[in-house]
Scaffold this active site. Sequence first.
Site, PDB file in Angstrom:
ATOM      1  CD  GLU A 211       2.890 -20.546  33.404  1.00 38.56           C
ATOM      2  OE1 GLU A 211       1.877 -20.897  32.762  1.00 38.56           O
ATOM      3  OE2 GLU A 211       3.122 -20.926  34.565  1.00 38.56           O
TER       4      GLU A 211
ATOM      5  CD  GLU B  17       4.745 -22.519  39.834  1.00 37.82           C
ATOM      6  OE1 GLU B  17       5.639 -22.713  39.003  1.00 37.82           O
ATOM      7  OE2 GLU B  17       3.544 -22.686  39.603  1.00 37.82           O
TER       8      GLU B  17
END
Length: 423
Positions: A150, A155
């Site tokens: 990932e 974020e």
Amino acid sequence: MPLTSMFYAALIVASLALQSSAAPTTTSSKYSLVADYSGSSFFNGFTAYTGADPTNGNVDYRSMKYGAEHGLLGFVNNNSTNSLNAYIGVDYKNKMPNRDSMRLSSKQTFDAGTITVMDVVHAPVAFGTWPALWMLGDVPGAEWPSAGGEIDILEWVHETPFNAMTLHTGSGCSVQNSTSAFHGQLQHTNCNAGQGSDGCSIQAPKHLATKTGTLATAGKGFNDQGGAVFVVDWTAQGVSMYMFARHNVPADIVAGKPDPASWNAVPVAKFSGAGCDYTTSLSDAVIIADTTFCGQWAGDVWTSSGAAAATGVKTCAEYVENNPAAFSEAYFEIRSIRVFADGGRKPGVATKAKRDVNELQSFPMISVGDRHNCTDAAEGLRSGMATGSYNATVIGLRESRRAHGHRSAHHHGTLTLSNHTTP
Ligand SMILES: *[C@@H]1O[C@H](CO)[C@@H](O)[C@H](O)[C@H]1NC(C)=O
Ligand SMILES: *[C@@H]1O[C@H](CO)[C@@H](O)[C@H](O)[C@H]1NC(C)=O
Ligand SMILES: *[C@@H]1O[C@H](CO)[C@@H](O)[C@H](O)[C@H]1NC(C)=O
Ligand SMILES: *[C@@H]1O[C@H](CO)[C@@H](O)[C@H](O)[C@H]1NC(C)=O
Ligand SMILES: *[C@@H]1O[C@H](CO)[C@@H](O)[C@H](O)[C@H]1NC(C)=O
Ligand SMILES: *[C@@H]1O[C@H](CO)[C@@H](O)[C@H](O)[C@H]1NC(C)=O
């Protein structure tokens, strides 16, 4: 190229909407455009995930059809260019225990040897939210984080002004802390830290110095400046992530012929070194945009971050359920996502993501012009309820082991946020 002419060149070519056919600059690029998510066809390249949130958020991920019919998905017109930006939002009108949201996943997959350019105008900023723009390995028959890992590009949670850029991988991938090579701060060298849950995360500084001022990496400042352009340069040698102000994007990128050697820019995050195989620990990645609420990061740090004191609401879940207007700014507005591949290598086809049976061809226009007033209402609501100061020191969590997660919280380091006090 002198600063001024670069600036104008960027402006001129930007107005050509970054077409690959635009006149190349003098740089030599081995990359060419292989995927273009922009304009009226933006959503054609994505499918909507409608399953349960793997991070246990207070969210209902909706189909494209539902999203289009309920104002979660659509286009925002850029009146100066008469071009369409993609709008990916959440419900901000109704009380609901699980707030409606979208999780879009690209139908194509990408590998090392790609440069991904994401032009983001606006991103979700609100207490209770946990937005992300990221890439997730889609290797069949394997479990996260070993299924191609990932790569997290944007974020954050709540109203933090710090973006976090992270790799989550299976075992056997560790990166160097070459502090002079990037702006951010590395939390772990092991990208499998916490069995992948923590990963190797680099916390961006609050602001980056640019040629013409500063660039906020997250939070309200990010939206006030009209977002930023993220560039992910993923090679066999590592992953470098850059953030540029829209008018400072290197001309070769704007011209559709990216040549990293010519950028003369320090990345915000750089994951490199011989301790990782960046072609296998990370691979077959789909591009995802999602916003969840509470759950294993935003929810777990609700009290420790000061969000409870700032909102006057005891739990994240209660806040998300009862204060729809607080989520009027919880939307992504994206001008484009473009992927360039070394030698023009074609993207793969995603196999794991279940395709949304309600894929659509057309989407409504959405107006964001009045959102700041909604935000003011949310601010008023918040300050009216607030009893304490928003200390805004988010203590990340060390997450408990998850038996079969494919998307996980991380950040057990300390993220120090700005210390603003609600009146
Ligand atoms: C609209 O387009 C102009 C010209 O390319 C650009 O400078 C501006 O940032 C765009 N605004 C949005 C919101 O996309
Ligand atoms: C863009 O134009 C539309 C239609 O004329 C208008 O409703 C909208 O308010 C304009 N948006 C901005 C940001 O100026
Ligand atoms: C990397 O180096 C910086 C600066 O010395 C330090 O603050 C940080 O803790 C280091 N990170 C790791 C994971 O060692
Ligand atoms: C925002 O609110 C102010 C004051 O209530 C009002 O005058 C203004 O027209 C509103 N703006 C929009 C875009 O709705
Ligand atoms: C903010 O939170 C941190 C961590 O919980 C705590 O150490 C600090 O004392 C708090 N500061 C204020 C001003 O409340
Ligand atoms: C945060 O604000 C409080 C109250 O104004 C102040 O005492 C404290 O020093 C501030 N902390 C930081 C890190 O700025």
